[in-house]
Design an enzyme around this catalytic site. Sequence first.
Site: not given
Ligand SMILES: *Cc1c(COP(=O)(O)O)cnc(C)c1O
Length: 379
Positions: A46, A98, A170
Amino acid sequence: MRFATRAIHAGQRPDPSTGAIMTPIFQTSTYVQSEPGKHQGYEYSRTGNPTRAALEANLASLEGGTHGLCFASGLAATDTVLKMLRSGDHVVAGNDLYGGTYRIFEQVYRPFGLDFTFVDASDPKNVEAAMTDRTKVVWIETPTNPLLKISDIAAISALCRAKGAISVVDNTFATPYLQRPLELGADMVVHSTTKYLGGHSDVVGGAIVTSDDSLFERCAYIQNAAGGIPGPMDCFLVLRGTKTLAVRLDRHQENAARVVDFLGDHSKVGRVYYPGLSDHPGHDVAKRQMSGFGGMISFTLVDDTEANARALVSRTKVFSLAESLGGVESLIEHPVSMTHGSIPREERLKAGLSDGLVRLSVGIEDADDLIEDLEQALG
Ligand SMILES: *Cc1c(COP(=O)(O)O)cnc(C)c1O
């Protein structure tokens, strides 16, 4: 070393015990100690695992950061950033996010006392106006999902620095091949490695990259304390994905440009959303902060209704109807009833996400097959 070379080599070296050129899948929970507290850098998986460490170093290098942390999913990475905050803290976020990010903000963390304000972050003035002395984080996606709006990372990061907030980008849609937010001044990058970084729709994962030692240490502490870690097999798969990131994205973009041209000329297609289009409102900023415009496209039909969109996405044959994006295969979806179903209609419409919007993740197949498929589906 340059990007495509680092993609293949950063964080990785032949296994010293066998010479295996690929980082082994260290499928182990614990590590033998020669005496209590005396070990070779790993105690429990972990806390740390060599396959994960290789991926973390690889992603840090690709993003131009000093620290990487990997998670069981993109949302587990998001969750870790939010766990640095305390009740009463405020987050300013883009209003075209998202859907799952919106959901964890509103449904999981708001009840714990965090406050969120959603703004159109394509104008930094909106971000500035929403910030208060309680604002601890500004969270943006660029390009956004699904409207491909562009936010000025340098301008928003500078704003955050001046006001003492953490800027988080992001970077899932652009990937570090096309955009490196840390180099533009952002404090943290978050990824869903499920998408382009993994690239083959065979793994779910997430990551945080930063060059800030104290943010890294806090997130690493939470990663170990809360445990949202990926398994070694999953890390191996993402590590295999990043090796071809540059060549895959070159092809994704080449195909996307062909599809954008086709859609733009089609009489049944209404608006096409793609940051590479010169009439896209974020085109100039995108040109400045990205080295390419990516493989995601959204569009509406002239007759922009939910029924028409649903019919279209059910008729394609090469484009598979599915959530997610960034894999080698082309996908089509209807955000309103699929990925963005958790956003209230009123919020959606305010952000410009119409009932009939269709989103494409353009894969790396032969572009002629993709265009013929869209042609028959639109016909
Ligand atoms: C898919 C996505 C997420 C979330 O990711 P997961 O791996 O599905 O938890 C976050 N931000 C964006 C822009 C995404 O496309």
